[in-house]
Design a protein around this motif. Structure first.
Motif, PDB file in Angstrom:
ATOM      1  N   GLN A 139     -60.673  50.724 -31.039  1.00 26.39           N
ATOM      2  CA  GLN A 139     -60.550  51.079 -32.448  1.00 26.39           C
ATOM      3  C   GLN A 139     -59.495  50.247 -33.165  1.00 26.39           C
ATOM      4  O   GLN A 139     -59.217  50.481 -34.335  1.00 26.39           O
ATOM      5  CB  GLN A 139     -60.224  52.571 -32.586  1.00 26.39           C
ATOM      6  CG  GLN A 139     -61.361  53.472 -32.142  1.00 26.39           C
ATOM      7  CD  GLN A 139     -61.024  54.934 -32.297  1.00 26.39           C
ATOM      8  OE1 GLN A 139     -60.452  55.555 -31.405  1.00 26.39           O
ATOM      9  NE2 GLN A 139     -61.373  55.501 -33.430  1.00 26.39           N
ATOM     10  N   THR A 140     -58.910  49.305 -32.445  1.00 27.22           N
ATOM     11  CA  THR A 140     -57.923  48.421 -33.039  1.00 27.22           C
ATOM     12  C   THR A 140     -58.059  47.038 -32.421  1.00 27.22           C
ATOM     13  O   THR A 140     -58.491  46.892 -31.275  1.00 27.22           O
ATOM     14  CB  THR A 140     -56.497  48.967 -32.825  1.00 27.22           C
ATOM     15  OG1 THR A 140     -55.560  48.110 -33.458  1.00 27.22           O
ATOM     16  CG2 THR A 140     -56.168  49.055 -31.348  1.00 27.22           C
ATOM     17  N   THR A 141     -57.695  46.017 -33.169  1.00 23.31           N
ATOM     18  CA  THR A 141     -57.716  44.645 -32.669  1.00 23.31           C
ATOM     19  C   THR A 141     -56.454  44.413 -31.849  1.00 23.31           C
ATOM     20  O   THR A 141     -55.334  44.549 -32.351  1.00 23.31           O
ATOM     21  CB  THR A 141     -57.786  43.642 -33.827  1.00 23.31           C
ATOM     22  OG1 THR A 141     -58.994  43.871 -34.558  1.00 23.31           O
ATOM     23  CG2 THR A 141     -57.769  42.221 -33.314  1.00 23.31           C
ATOM     24  N   SER A 142     -56.629  44.052 -30.593  1.00 25.20           N
ATOM     25  CA  SER A 142     -55.478  43.898 -29.708  1.00 25.20           C
ATOM     26  C   SER A 142     -55.884  43.087 -28.478  1.00 25.20           C
ATOM     27  O   SER A 142     -56.946  42.443 -28.466  1.00 25.20           O
ATOM     28  CB  SER A 142     -54.937  45.269 -29.304  1.00 25.20           C
ATOM     29  OG  SER A 142     -53.761  45.147 -28.549  1.00 25.20           O
ATOM     30  N   VAL A 143     -55.039  43.163 -27.448  1.00 24.62           N
ATOM     31  CA  VAL A 143     -55.271  42.450 -26.193  1.00 24.62           C
ATOM     32  C   VAL A 143     -55.234  43.465 -25.055  1.00 24.62           C
ATOM     33  O   VAL A 143     -54.368  44.352 -25.022  1.00 24.62           O
ATOM     34  CB  VAL A 143     -54.212  41.351 -25.967  1.00 24.62           C
ATOM     35  CG1 VAL A 143     -54.392  40.698 -24.605  1.00 24.62           C
ATOM     36  CG2 VAL A 143     -54.284  40.306 -27.064  1.00 24.62           C
ATOM     37  N   VAL A 144     -56.171  43.356 -24.119  1.00 24.70           N
ATOM     38  CA  VAL A 144     -56.221  44.252 -22.965  1.00 24.70           C
ATOM     39  C   VAL A 144     -55.062  43.922 -22.027  1.00 24.70           C
ATOM     40  O   VAL A 144     -54.877  42.769 -21.629  1.00 24.70           O
ATOM     41  CB  VAL A 144     -57.560  44.119 -22.223  1.00 24.70           C
ATOM     42  CG1 VAL A 144     -57.578  45.014 -20.988  1.00 24.70           C
ATOM     43  CG2 VAL A 144     -58.716  44.475 -23.147  1.00 24.70           C
ATOM     44  N   THR A 145     -54.269  44.929 -21.684  1.00 22.47           N
ATOM     45  CA  THR A 145     -53.160  44.723 -20.745  1.00 22.47           C
ATOM     46  C   THR A 145     -53.487  45.229 -19.345  1.00 22.47           C
ATOM     47  O   THR A 145     -52.949  44.716 -18.368  1.00 22.47           O
ATOM     48  CB  THR A 145     -51.888  45.428 -21.248  1.00 22.47           C
ATOM     49  OG1 THR A 145     -52.153  46.828 -21.394  1.00 22.47           O
ATOM     50  CG2 THR A 145     -51.450  44.841 -22.585  1.00 22.47           C
ATOM     51  N   LYS A 146     -54.385  46.241 -19.238  1.00 21.90           N
ATOM     52  CA  LYS A 146     -54.706  46.765 -17.915  1.00 21.90           C
ATOM     53  C   LYS A 146     -56.067  47.437 -17.934  1.00 21.90           C
ATOM     54  O   LYS A 146     -56.417  48.108 -18.908  1.00 21.90           O
ATOM     55  CB  LYS A 146     -53.648  47.758 -17.453  1.00 21.90           C
ATOM     56  CG  LYS A 146     -53.783  48.148 -15.971  1.00 21.90           C
ATOM     57  CD  LYS A 146     -52.598  48.961 -15.490  1.00 21.90           C
ATOM     58  CE  LYS A 146     -52.708  49.275 -14.012  1.00 21.90           C
ATOM     59  NZ  LYS A 146     -51.551  50.073 -13.515  1.00 21.90           N
TER      60      LYS A 146
END
Length: 320
Positions: free
Chosen positions: A44-51
Motif C-alpha cells: 500500500q506504499t512505495t518502498s523497498v522490501v527488507t525481508k
C-alpha cells in the motif's frame, strides 16, 4: 417360416417383479475446482522490501507476517508528529495559565472582559491544534503499519515475486497470491429443468453433492452453496457452486471433477430393470407375464439411472 418357428426351441427368459421404492434423481455434470478466496497481496506504499518471512507454497494463517518494507521515513514522520504534539501541548498549558491569570485579574477589575475572552479563544484554538496533532499521529501510524504486510486470510502462498532489496510500487506490484484451499468450491452447471429443485434444496440447507477425481477415483462429499441468478440463454443452464472440506488437499484449483447431486426424490416410484425397457415403433413397452405367456405392456419412461428405470403404466408386483 411358420414351421421353422414352431420347431424352434423355447427361449429362456428371466422375470422380475416391479418394485415400489423411493428413487433419487441424480444429476451428473463436469465441474471445475475453484478457490473460494484468492487474493493478490500488494503493498500500500512505495518502498523497498527488507525481508521476506515466508516461503513459496507455505500455508499461512490470517494476520501472519509476510513481508517487511523499509519504513524508516514513515517512522521519522511519526516521531515528528509526536514532537509537534508535545510542543502544542506545552503551548496549551501556557494558554490555560494565561486564562487563569486573566480571570483572577478580571475578578479584581484589573483587566477587561475582552482580555479574558481573548485568552479563552487562545485556549480553544490551541486545543483544536492538539486534536489535529493527534489525528496526524494516527495517520502516521497507519502509514508506518504499511511496512508490515500480513496475510489477509488463511491459505496457501503461491510464487513469491519479490526479494529483499526489490522496489515495489503502491497498489501495483503483486508480491504473492494467497489462495484458500480449505474449504474449497466446485463450480458446475445445472440444466434449467432442475432449477426449481436446486433452489428448494438450497433453502433446506443445500443438497448433498459428491465430487469424483477421474485420475484418482477419490470421492468427496460437499453441499450445494450457490445457484446463480440468471439462466444462460445459449446453453439453457444455470451456474451453481458447491463447497467441500479439503483438509487433505485432494481438490486443487483448476482441476476437473465429476459432480453428482441428488436434486430430488421420486416417492413410491415403480422401478423395473433398465434391460426390460424396449423402444419400438409403437413406443416404449415392456413384456409382462400373463398366464405363463409374454404380453407387451405400453409404459412411459419417467427416469432412468444405471440399471434401474422408473416407469408408469404398471402395477406394483407385476412380473416383467
Amino acid at each position: 417360416g411358420a414351421a421353422a418357428a414352431a420347431s424352434a426351441p423355447p427361449v429362456g427368459v428371466s422375470t422380475v417383479r416391479a418394485q415400489v421404492r423411493d428413487m433419487p434423481v441424480l444429476l451428473t455434470a463436469t465441474g471445475a475446482v475453484a478457490a473460494l478466496q484468492s487474493v493478490d497481496v500488494k503493498a500500500q506504499t512505495t518502498s523497498v522490501v527488507t525481508k521476506v518471512h515466508i516461503k513459496e507454497g507455505q500455508f499461512v494463517k490470517a494476520g501472519e507476517l509476510l513481508f517487511t518494507l523499509d519504513g524508516r521515513t514513515d517512522e521519522a514522520n511519526l516521531n515528528k508528529a509526536r514532537a509537534q504534539l508535545a510542543k502544542d501541548e506545552a503551548g496549551l498549558a501556557d494558554a490555560q495559565r494565561q486564562l487563569a491569570r486573566s480571570r483572577e485579574l478580571f475578578a479584581q477589575n484589573f483587566v477587561s472582559q475582552g482580555a479574558v475572552d481573548a485568552n479563552q479563544s487562545q485556549v480553544e484554538s490551541q486545543s483544536a491544534v492538539i486534536a489535529a496533532d493527534k489525528a496526524a499521529i494516527e495517520a502516521a501510524r497507519v502509514q508506518v503499519s504499511y511496512a508490515r504486510i500480513v496475510a489477509p486470510g488463511a491459505g496457501r502462498a503461491g510464487a513469491i515475486n519479490v526479494y529483499p532489496g526489490s522496489a515495489v510500487q503502491a497498489n501495483q506490484t503483486a508480491l504473492v497470491s494467497i489462495t484458500q484451499l480449505d474449504p474449497i468450491g466446485v463450480a458446475f452447471s445445472l440444466p434449467q429443468r432442475h432449477l426449481a429443485d436446486a433452489l428448494a434444496a438450497l433453502k433446506e440447507g443445500g443438497a448433498q453433492v459428491t465430487a469424483t477425481l477421474p485420475e484418482a477415483g477419490a470421492t468427496l462429499k460437499g453441499r450445494l452453496q450457490f445457484v446463480d441468478n440468471a439462466i444462460d440463454a445459449a446453453s439453457g443452464t444455470v451456474k451453481a457452486k458447491a463447497t467441500f472440506d479439503n483438509k487433505d488437499g485432494k481438490l486443487w484449483p483448476g482441476a476437473f471433477v465429476t459432480v453428482a447431486m441428488t436434486v430430488r426424490v421420486l416417492k413410491d416410484a415403480i422401478v423395473v430393470p433398465q434391460a426390460a425397457i424396449i423402444q419400438s415403433q409403437r413406443g416404449t413397452l415392456v413384456y409382462g407375464v400373463v398366464d405363463g405367456k409374454a404380453v407387451s405392456r405400453p409404459v412411459q419412461l419417467l427416469y432412468s439411472q444405471g440399471d434401474d428405470a422408473v416407469v408408469s403404466g404398471l402395477k406394483p408386483g407385476e412380473r416383467i
